[in-house]
Structure formats: C-alpha cells, structure tokens
Design a protein around this motif. Structure first.
Motif, PDB file in Angstrom:
ATOM      1  N   TYR A  39     -16.964 -24.955  11.598  1.00  0.00           N
ATOM      2  CA  TYR A  39     -18.049 -25.840  11.197  1.00  0.00           C
ATOM      3  C   TYR A  39     -19.281 -25.498  12.022  1.00  0.00           C
ATOM      4  O   TYR A  39     -19.187 -25.323  13.239  1.00  0.00           O
ATOM      5  CB  TYR A  39     -17.678 -27.311  11.439  1.00  0.00           C
ATOM      6  N   GLU A  40     -20.422 -25.422  11.366  1.00  0.00           N
ATOM      7  CA  GLU A  40     -21.666 -25.178  12.080  1.00  0.00           C
ATOM      8  C   GLU A  40     -22.119 -26.489  12.726  1.00  0.00           C
ATOM      9  O   GLU A  40     -22.284 -27.494  12.050  1.00  0.00           O
ATOM     10  CB  GLU A  40     -22.728 -24.667  11.124  1.00  0.00           C
ATOM     11  N   ILE A  41     -22.300 -26.455  14.034  1.00  0.00           N
ATOM     12  CA  ILE A  41     -22.756 -27.627  14.783  1.00  0.00           C
ATOM     13  C   ILE A  41     -24.283 -27.619  14.905  1.00  0.00           C
ATOM     14  O   ILE A  41     -24.931 -28.651  14.778  1.00  0.00           O
ATOM     15  CB  ILE A  41     -22.110 -27.668  16.186  1.00  0.00           C
ATOM     16  N   ALA A  42     -24.840 -26.435  15.139  1.00  0.00           N
ATOM     17  CA  ALA A  42     -26.290 -26.272  15.258  1.00  0.00           C
ATOM     18  C   ALA A  42     -26.623 -24.811  15.044  1.00  0.00           C
ATOM     19  O   ALA A  42     -25.762 -23.936  15.222  1.00  0.00           O
ATOM     20  CB  ALA A  42     -26.775 -26.739  16.629  1.00  0.00           C
ATOM     21  N   SER A  43     -27.871 -24.547  14.682  1.00  0.00           N
ATOM     22  CA  SER A  43     -28.300 -23.159  14.489  1.00  0.00           C
ATOM     23  C   SER A  43     -29.814 -23.083  14.573  1.00  0.00           C
ATOM     24  O   SER A  43     -30.509 -24.093  14.462  1.00  0.00           O
ATOM     25  CB  SER A  43     -27.834 -22.626  13.133  1.00  0.00           C
ATOM     26  N   TYR A  44     -30.303 -21.843  14.760  1.00  0.00           N
ATOM     27  CA  TYR A  44     -31.721 -21.611  14.585  1.00  0.00           C
ATOM     28  C   TYR A  44     -31.973 -21.655  13.071  1.00  0.00           C
ATOM     29  O   TYR A  44     -31.220 -21.038  12.309  1.00  0.00           O
ATOM     30  CB  TYR A  44     -32.120 -20.229  15.102  1.00  0.00           C
ATOM     31  N   LYS A  50     -31.862 -22.542   4.258  1.00  0.00           N
ATOM     32  CA  LYS A  50     -32.813 -23.624   4.025  1.00  0.00           C
ATOM     33  C   LYS A  50     -32.155 -24.734   3.205  1.00  0.00           C
ATOM     34  O   LYS A  50     -31.480 -24.471   2.219  1.00  0.00           O
ATOM     35  CB  LYS A  50     -34.046 -23.090   3.305  1.00  0.00           C
ATOM     36  N   ASN A  51     -32.358 -25.975   3.644  1.00  0.00           N
ATOM     37  CA  ASN A  51     -31.832 -27.170   2.965  1.00  0.00           C
ATOM     38  C   ASN A  51     -30.311 -27.209   2.905  1.00  0.00           C
ATOM     39  O   ASN A  51     -29.741 -27.773   1.982  1.00  0.00           O
ATOM     40  CB  ASN A  51     -32.421 -27.310   1.560  1.00  0.00           C
ATOM     41  N   ASN A 130     -31.243  -9.151  19.212  1.00  0.00           N
ATOM     42  CA  ASN A 130     -32.667  -9.477  19.339  1.00  0.00           C
ATOM     43  C   ASN A 130     -32.913 -10.973  19.556  1.00  0.00           C
ATOM     44  O   ASN A 130     -34.048 -11.404  19.663  1.00  0.00           O
ATOM     45  CB  ASN A 130     -33.442  -8.986  18.112  1.00  0.00           C
ATOM     46  N   ARG A 131     -31.829 -11.756  19.583  1.00  0.00           N
ATOM     47  CA  ARG A 131     -31.866 -13.200  19.830  1.00  0.00           C
ATOM     48  C   ARG A 131     -32.614 -13.983  18.736  1.00  0.00           C
ATOM     49  O   ARG A 131     -33.019 -15.107  18.947  1.00  0.00           O
ATOM     50  CB  ARG A 131     -32.483 -13.508  21.197  1.00  0.00           C
ATOM     51  N   ASN A 132     -32.768 -13.415  17.563  1.00  0.00           N
ATOM     52  CA  ASN A 132     -33.453 -14.116  16.474  1.00  0.00           C
ATOM     53  C   ASN A 132     -32.563 -15.135  15.787  1.00  0.00           C
ATOM     54  O   ASN A 132     -33.065 -16.013  15.099  1.00  0.00           O
ATOM     55  CB  ASN A 132     -33.970 -13.125  15.431  1.00  0.00           C
ATOM     56  N   TYR A 133     -31.270 -14.988  15.938  1.00  0.00           N
ATOM     57  CA  TYR A 133     -30.319 -15.883  15.292  1.00  0.00           C
ATOM     58  C   TYR A 133     -29.439 -16.531  16.354  1.00  0.00           C
ATOM     59  O   TYR A 133     -29.157 -15.931  17.385  1.00  0.00           O
ATOM     60  CB  TYR A 133     -29.423 -15.117  14.307  1.00  0.00           C
ATOM     61  N   LEU A 134     -29.004 -17.746  16.059  1.00  0.00           N
ATOM     62  CA  LEU A 134     -28.082 -18.434  16.951  1.00  0.00           C
ATOM     63  C   LEU A 134     -27.314 -19.481  16.152  1.00  0.00           C
ATOM     64  O   LEU A 134     -27.916 -20.244  15.397  1.00  0.00           O
ATOM     65  CB  LEU A 134     -28.846 -19.112  18.100  1.00  0.00           C
ATOM     66  N   TRP A 135     -25.998 -19.456  16.306  1.00  0.00           N
ATOM     67  CA  TRP A 135     -25.138 -20.448  15.671  1.00  0.00           C
ATOM     68  C   TRP A 135     -24.167 -20.983  16.708  1.00  0.00           C
ATOM     69  O   TRP A 135     -23.579 -20.219  17.475  1.00  0.00           O
ATOM     70  CB  TRP A 135     -24.328 -19.848  14.519  1.00  0.00           C
ATOM     71  N   ILE A 136     -23.988 -22.291  16.716  1.00  0.00           N
ATOM     72  CA  ILE A 136     -22.946 -22.942  17.500  1.00  0.00           C
ATOM     73  C   ILE A 136     -21.910 -23.407  16.485  1.00  0.00           C
ATOM     74  O   ILE A 136     -22.234 -24.160  15.560  1.00  0.00           O
ATOM     75  CB  ILE A 136     -23.496 -24.123  18.319  1.00  0.00           C
ATOM     76  N   ASP A 163     -34.291 -25.197  22.484  1.00  0.00           N
ATOM     77  CA  ASP A 163     -35.214 -26.094  21.792  1.00  0.00           C
ATOM     78  C   ASP A 163     -35.411 -25.689  20.327  1.00  0.00           C
ATOM     79  O   ASP A 163     -35.860 -26.494  19.518  1.00  0.00           O
ATOM     80  CB  ASP A 163     -36.568 -26.137  22.505  1.00  0.00           C
ATOM     81  N   ARG A 164     -35.073 -24.459  19.994  1.00  0.00           N
ATOM     82  CA  ARG A 164     -35.187 -23.993  18.600  1.00  0.00           C
ATOM     83  C   ARG A 164     -33.998 -24.424  17.753  1.00  0.00           C
ATOM     84  O   ARG A 164     -34.033 -24.312  16.526  1.00  0.00           O
ATOM     85  CB  ARG A 164     -35.281 -22.466  18.557  1.00  0.00           C
ATOM     86  N   LEU A 165     -32.927 -24.910  18.389  1.00  0.00           N
ATOM     87  CA  LEU A 165     -31.725 -25.302  17.651  1.00  0.00           C
ATOM     88  C   LEU A 165     -31.963 -26.543  16.794  1.00  0.00           C
ATOM     89  O   LEU A 165     -32.624 -27.476  17.231  1.00  0.00           O
ATOM     90  CB  LEU A 165     -30.573 -25.591  18.612  1.00  0.00           C
ATOM     91  N   LYS A 166     -31.407 -26.521  15.608  1.00  0.00           N
ATOM     92  CA  LYS A 166     -31.410 -27.688  14.734  1.00  0.00           C
ATOM     93  C   LYS A 166     -29.947 -28.062  14.510  1.00  0.00           C
ATOM     94  O   LYS A 166     -29.145 -27.221  14.082  1.00  0.00           O
ATOM     95  CB  LYS A 166     -32.083 -27.367  13.411  1.00  0.00           C
ATOM     96  N   LYS A 167     -29.608 -29.300  14.825  1.00  0.00           N
ATOM     97  CA  LYS A 167     -28.229 -29.752  14.615  1.00  0.00           C
ATOM     98  C   LYS A 167     -27.939 -29.811  13.110  1.00  0.00           C
ATOM     99  O   LYS A 167     -28.797 -30.197  12.320  1.00  0.00           O
ATOM    100  CB  LYS A 167     -27.979 -31.094  15.275  1.00  0.00           C
ATOM    101  N   THR A 168     -26.734 -29.416  12.766  1.00  0.00           N
ATOM    102  CA  THR A 168     -26.300 -29.393  11.373  1.00  0.00           C
ATOM    103  C   THR A 168     -25.590 -30.694  11.036  1.00  0.00           C
ATOM    104  O   THR A 168     -24.630 -31.057  11.717  1.00  0.00           O
ATOM    105  CB  THR A 168     -25.356 -28.202  11.125  1.00  0.00           C
ATOM    106  N   GLU A 169     -26.076 -31.353  10.023  1.00  0.00           N
ATOM    107  CA  GLU A 169     -25.443 -32.591   9.598  1.00  0.00           C
ATOM    108  C   GLU A 169     -24.163 -32.255   8.828  1.00  0.00           C
ATOM    109  O   GLU A 169     -24.187 -31.469   7.891  1.00  0.00           O
ATOM    110  CB  GLU A 169     -26.409 -33.382   8.717  1.00  0.00           C
ATOM    111  N   GLN A 170     -23.060 -32.829   9.285  1.00  0.00           N
ATOM    112  CA  GLN A 170     -21.771 -32.670   8.608  1.00  0.00           C
ATOM    113  C   GLN A 170     -21.419 -33.992   7.955  1.00  0.00           C
ATOM    114  O   GLN A 170     -21.831 -35.054   8.404  1.00  0.00           O
ATOM    115  CB  GLN A 170     -20.684 -32.242   9.606  1.00  0.00           C
ATOM    116  N   GLU A 171     -20.642 -33.950   6.897  1.00  0.00           N
ATOM    117  CA  GLU A 171     -20.284 -35.198   6.201  1.00  0.00           C
ATOM    118  C   GLU A 171     -19.311 -36.009   6.989  1.00  0.00           C
ATOM    119  O   GLU A 171     -18.610 -35.554   7.823  1.00  0.00           O
ATOM    120  CB  GLU A 171     -19.738 -34.901   4.805  1.00  0.00           C
TER     121      GLU A 171
END
Length: 171
Positions: A39-44, A50-51, A130-136, A163-171
């Motif tokens: 499950y994705e917890i957060a990502s850039y 998108k969406n 290149n550190r452009n992507y990040l997934w937790i 600070d660039r991380l956006k938390k992923t909403e899970q159901e």
C-alpha cells in the motif's frame, strides 16, 4: 594568481554544494519476501498518479525471470473507479536485488531503487538515483506515527525532501 586560486576554491565548493551525494540503497533484498501487495502511504506527486487514491503495487515473481508489476488506484476519490497499469521489473545485475528497472511501456525503463526496508519487510522506501521520485510503501494501509517518523528521518538522511511528500488516502 591568489585571486584566481580563491575563485577556483569558491567555485569548487559551490559545485559540491549543488551536486547531491550518491543515493545509497539497502544492502540486499530478498525478492521472494518483497513480492506481494504493498500500500502506498505517501509519495512525491507525479503526473502519472494524478488524482489517485488507495494506491497499491503488487509484485509477482514470473517464471521467466522478471517481476510482474501491477499498480492500481482509485481515480478522483476513495470510492472512484479503479485504474491500473501492468508492467515488468528486472533486477539490475550485481545490485543484490536492491535496484530494479521497471518497464510499463516498451522500450522505456525507469529506476526503482529500494533505499529503505524494514527487517520484517513491513515497509519499504523507494526512490530513483536522481531523487525525483519517492514512495513510502507498507504491507498495511496505515503506519503508526513512530514508524512513519523513522522513515521520514531515513528520507532526510538520504538527501530527499520529506516536505514534498503527499500522504496517500487509503479507504
């Protein structure tokens, strides 16, 4: 001559400040343990996600020697239509399974570097050199705050911006 030497030292210093250190991966990954649902917890944020809500990644070992990758999410809301894409991942030789090349569209392959991994494979941190992507990623839909903070500290230590991380909403 002295001014030129001082300018050269300053230029070298400024260049070293601009160049991030080489991103390091974990020492090794057991691909059999890594396989399965994450499950994705957060990502850039990325244009290709998108969406997206309720994002997951499923890795399955193929008898042909590669890993099948299936990324899924719900579009526009946690109850939205399921969207997904399938691809393949190939282990980079001599990387102890810590670096993969992921391919969703032939012939393009992207870097997938495992830079953090819990000893019990309950969470992982993935980036690119290149550190452009990040997934937790996590085996569960949520992480407790202490574990999440440990991961954020790891992210910082690797020269990535939490600070660039956006938390992923899970159901």
């Amino acid at each position: 001559m002295k001014q030129i030497l001082i300018m050269a030292i300053i230029f070298t210093f400024l260049q070293s400040c601009k160049t991030p250190s080489t991103l390091t991966t974990v020492n090794e990954v057991n691909i059999e343990k890594y396989a399965g649902l994450w499950y994705e917890i957060a990502s850039y944020p990325t244009s290709f996600q998108k969406n997206c809500y309720c994002t997951t990644a499923k890795y399955t070992l193929s008898p042909k020697g590669y890993i099948t990758v299936e990324n899924r999410c719900r579009k526009d809301s946690v109850t939205g239509k399921i969207a997904g894409i399938k691809g393949k991942a190939f282990v980079v030789k001599n990387s102890n399974n810590t670096k993969l090349k992921v391919q969703f569209f032939w012939p393009f392959r992207g870097d997938y570097w495992i830079i953090g991994l819990a000893s019990d494979y309950s969470w992982a941190v993935v980036s690119s050199p290149n550190r452009n992507y990040l997934w937790i990623l996590s085996r569960s839909k949520t992480l407790d705050e202490a574990t999440y903070q440990t991961i954020i500290d790891l992210v910082k230590s690797k020269g990535l911006d939490p600070d660039r991380l956006k938390k992923t909403e899970q159901e």
